[in-house]
Motif scaffolding. Sequence first.
Motif, short mmCIF file in Angstrom:
data_model
loop_
_atom_site.label_atom_id
_atom_site.label_comp_id
_atom_site.label_asym_id
_atom_site.label_seq_id
_atom_site.Cartn_x
_atom_site.Cartn_y
_atom_site.Cartn_z
N UNK A 30 1.64 23.87 9.55
CA UNK A 30 0.51 22.97 9.67
C UNK A 30 -0.80 23.67 9.30
N UNK A 31 -0.71 24.98 9.07
CA UNK A 31 -1.87 25.76 8.66
C UNK A 31 -1.37 27.02 7.96
N UNK A 68 4.70 21.52 2.52
CA UNK A 68 4.05 21.32 1.23
C UNK A 68 2.98 20.23 1.33
N UNK A 69 3.29 19.16 2.04
CA UNK A 69 2.31 18.08 2.21
C UNK A 69 1.11 18.56 3.01
N UNK A 88 4.37 10.52 10.26
CA UNK A 88 3.23 10.57 9.36
C UNK A 88 1.94 10.29 10.13
N UNK A 89 0.92 11.12 9.88
CA UNK A 89 -0.37 10.97 10.55
C UNK A 89 -1.45 11.43 9.56
N UNK A 90 -2.69 11.56 10.05
CA UNK A 90 -3.80 12.05 9.23
C UNK A 90 -4.57 13.08 10.04
N UNK A 91 -5.10 14.08 9.36
CA UNK A 91 -5.90 15.08 10.06
C UNK A 91 -7.34 14.57 10.22
N UNK A 117 -1.02 14.22 7.25
CA UNK A 117 -0.51 15.24 8.15
C UNK A 117 0.88 14.81 8.61
N UNK A 118 1.89 15.61 8.30
CA UNK A 118 3.26 15.29 8.67
C UNK A 118 3.67 16.16 9.87
N UNK A 119 4.38 15.56 10.80
CA UNK A 119 4.85 16.23 12.01
C UNK A 119 6.38 16.28 11.97
N UNK A 120 6.92 17.47 12.09
CA UNK A 120 8.38 17.66 12.07
C UNK A 120 8.96 17.24 13.42
#
Length: 284
Positions: free
Chosen positions: A152-153, A188-189, A217-220, A226-229
Motif C-alpha cells: 500500500x506504500x 501494482x494498482x 476497491x476503495x479510494x485514497x 486503493x485496493x485492499x487484499x
Amino acid sequence: MLDSSPRMDGLPAAPGVGYKPQHFYDLRAEPGPVEWIEIHAENYMGDGGRPLAQIRALSEQFSLSVHGVGLSIGGQAPLDPEHLARLKHLINWSKPASFSEHLAWSTHGAEFLNDLLPLPYTDETLCRVADHIDQVQAVIGRQMLLENPSSYLAFEESIWSETDFLRELVKRTGCGLLLDVNNVFVSATNLGLSAQNYIESFPLHAVGEIHVGGHDEDFDDHGAPLLIDSHGKPVRDAVWHLLDQVLLKTGKKPVLVEWDNDVPDWPTLREEARRAAQALAMTA
C-alpha cells in the motif's frame, strides 16, 4: 542456505482451496476439481481434537499445503523458538506437500500485530530475511516458499526492487516462491506500477505455488484507486486475466483460491476452483 535436506514432494498442478471447517463434509463428498487444500499453520498447532482429526481425514483424499502467517520472517527480532518448534511438530505429523510464509513482519517485542506489514528492501533487510529463511528451513528440514506481499506504500530507503529482492533470497537460501497474483495486481494498482512488468521481472523459475483471491476497491485521500487484499470476495476478472498470463509463462502450477473472510457456501467456492481449473486447462 538449504543443504541436502529434502524438498517438499510438491503439490499437484491443479486447483486448491483454503480449507474452512464448515466445508468439511461437502469438500469430501463433492470436491469438484479441487485436488489439494491449504491450512494456516497457526490454526493447527494444538495437540488434538476435531481440527487435527479433520486434517488427518482430508489428507487421505487431498494433498496438503501448510501456510504460515505468524513467523514474522521480516521482523527485526529473532524468530520465536517456541513457534518454530510447534511448526516443526505440525509439519512432522501432517507431512505437507508444501510449506510457505509471507515476506512481511508482524511482531514488535512481545506484541503480535494482527497484520502482515511491509519491509524496506535494503541490504540489511535482505541479510535478516535470508538468515530467518535459513533458520526455518534448517528447523523443518524442508524447503519453504516465500510469498510476495500486497503493498500500500513504498519505502524511500529501498534500494532493491521487490522482484530482485526475491530473486536474491532464492539465490542465497535455496527457498522457493509463492506467487500471489492478486497481491501483484493490488500492489501494482496501489503503487502506480505495471502488473505485467512485475510478472516479466519475477523469478518465475522458483515458483512452486500460485494464489488468487478477492480484493476490495476503495479510494485514497487524493481520489486515486486503493485496493485492499481482503480475501472476502470472488476473484476479479482482471486477476483471472493476470493468472492466465502467468500460466502462459510458467506452465501448469498448483493454483489456490483464497477466501478467508465472509466465507461463502461450498458450491460458490467450488465454482471459483472451476475457474482456476479452466485457466490450467488452457495451459500447455
